[in-house]
Design a protein around this motif. Structure first.
Motif, PDB file in Angstrom:
ATOM      1  N   ILE A   1       0.887  -1.167   0.000  1.00  0.00           N
ATOM      2  CA  ILE A   1       0.000   0.000   0.000  1.00  0.00           C
ATOM      3  C   ILE A   1       0.922   1.212   0.000  1.00  0.00           C
TER       4      ILE A   1
ATOM      5  N   VAL B   1       1.041   5.370   0.327  1.00  0.00           N
ATOM      6  CA  VAL B   1       0.372   6.660   0.532  1.00  0.00           C
ATOM      7  C   VAL B   1       1.402   7.762   0.354  1.00  0.00           C
ATOM      8  N   TYR B   2       1.016   8.772  -0.398  1.00  0.00           N
ATOM      9  CA  TYR B   2       1.978   9.831  -0.677  1.00  0.00           C
ATOM     10  C   TYR B   2       1.464  11.180  -0.211  1.00  0.00           C
TER      11      TYR B   2
ATOM     12  N   TYR C   1       9.591  -3.897  -6.650  1.00  0.00           N
ATOM     13  CA  TYR C   1       9.475  -2.969  -5.518  1.00  0.00           C
ATOM     14  C   TYR C   1      10.774  -2.179  -5.362  1.00  0.00           C
TER      15      TYR C   1
ATOM     16  N   LYS D   1      11.142   1.929  -5.878  1.00  0.00           N
ATOM     17  CA  LYS D   1      11.711   2.852  -4.893  1.00  0.00           C
ATOM     18  C   LYS D   1      12.834   3.700  -5.488  1.00  0.00           C
TER      19      LYS D   1
ATOM     20  N   ILE E   1      11.150   6.417  -7.426  1.00  0.00           N
ATOM     21  CA  ILE E   1      10.531   7.388  -6.514  1.00  0.00           C
ATOM     22  C   ILE E   1      11.612   8.295  -5.916  1.00  0.00           C
ATOM     23  N   ARG E   2      12.709   7.700  -5.494  1.00  0.00           N
ATOM     24  CA  ARG E   2      13.799   8.486  -4.884  1.00  0.00           C
ATOM     25  C   ARG E   2      14.347   9.535  -5.848  1.00  0.00           C
TER      26      ARG E   2
ATOM     27  N   ILE F   1      11.210  12.501  -6.087  1.00  0.00           N
ATOM     28  CA  ILE F   1      10.716  13.361  -5.000  1.00  0.00           C
ATOM     29  C   ILE F   1      11.828  14.255  -4.446  1.00  0.00           C
TER      30      ILE F   1
ATOM     31  N   PRO G   1      13.291  14.851  -1.016  1.00  0.00           N
ATOM     32  CA  PRO G   1      13.173  14.182   0.288  1.00  0.00           C
ATOM     33  C   PRO G   1      12.955  15.131   1.465  1.00  0.00           C
TER      34      PRO G   1
ATOM     35  N   SER H   1       6.812  13.136   1.223  1.00  0.00           N
ATOM     36  CA  SER H   1       6.822  11.927   2.040  1.00  0.00           C
ATOM     37  C   SER H   1       6.069  10.806   1.332  1.00  0.00           C
ATOM     38  N   ILE H   2       6.721   9.678   1.249  1.00  0.00           N
ATOM     39  CA  ILE H   2       6.117   8.496   0.644  1.00  0.00           C
ATOM     40  C   ILE H   2       6.166   7.395   1.695  1.00  0.00           C
ATOM     41  N   LEU H   3       5.045   6.747   1.869  1.00  0.00           N
ATOM     42  CA  LEU H   3       4.968   5.700   2.882  1.00  0.00           C
ATOM     43  C   LEU H   3       4.542   4.410   2.201  1.00  0.00           C
ATOM     44  N   PHE H   4       5.342   3.370   2.414  1.00  0.00           N
ATOM     45  CA  PHE H   4       4.957   2.056   1.907  1.00  0.00           C
ATOM     46  C   PHE H   4       4.597   1.157   3.085  1.00  0.00           C
ATOM     47  N   TYR H   5       3.468   0.514   3.001  1.00  0.00           N
ATOM     48  CA  TYR H   5       3.149  -0.576   3.926  1.00  0.00           C
ATOM     49  C   TYR H   5       3.361  -1.853   3.138  1.00  0.00           C
ATOM     50  N   ILE H   6       4.191  -2.705   3.642  1.00  0.00           N
ATOM     51  CA  ILE H   6       4.509  -3.941   2.934  1.00  0.00           C
ATOM     52  C   ILE H   6       3.841  -5.095   3.677  1.00  0.00           C
TER      53      ILE H   6
END
Lengths: 87, 87
Positions: B4, B6-7, B42, B46, B49-50, B53, B55, B59-64
């Motif tokens: 999941i 969320v950004y 994955y 990342k 994404i890095r 954005i 930094p 803020s990027i949040l990954f729930y694994i």
């Protein structure tokens, strides 16, 4: 149990939704809250949310994690809530 | 594995971040995407994404989630993505 809440709510109701959500769990990032919650409080939480949102306009998503052992979290960029108690 | 995302990203970069994220997983709701992903993808995800954005601002949040058996989802209000393949 542990829950993650993400909301997509009209600006008019964001403050109300956040106020309710913060009684139960903790703000993590824009539109995201998470935290440990009892089954009973989760039910109360949903009742309050249902009373507040407009179901034809707003969307609230709960991810319910029964066992945190199988879930981890990774952050890229700034960490908006740095409270260490979160997994 | 299932993730999941969320950004919370500056408006200037939202389109770019969404464009990358949609190559890998599926849009669910404002600021939220989720989907099945391989470990290799994955990692690639990342890296992209890095590169995109800022930094210190975003803020990027990954729930694994390693095992979906222990996670469920509940929706209140409208379901913005009704694709049945999501758990």
């Amino acid at each position: 149990m542990y829950i993650i809440l993400v909301y997509d709510v009209s600006e008019k109701r964001v403050f109300k939704v956040l106020k309710i959500a913060r009684k139960y769990i903790t703000w993590i990032q824009n539109s995201v809250l998470e935290g440990e919650i009892s089954k009973g409080n989760y039910e109360k939480f949903k009742v309050e949310i249902r009373k507040t949102i407009k179901p034809e306009e707003d969307s609230i998503l709960f991810y319910i994690i029964r066992d945190l052992k199988y879930t981890s979290k990774e952050n890229i960029g700034i960490i908006k809530n740095t409270d260490e108690k979160f997994f």
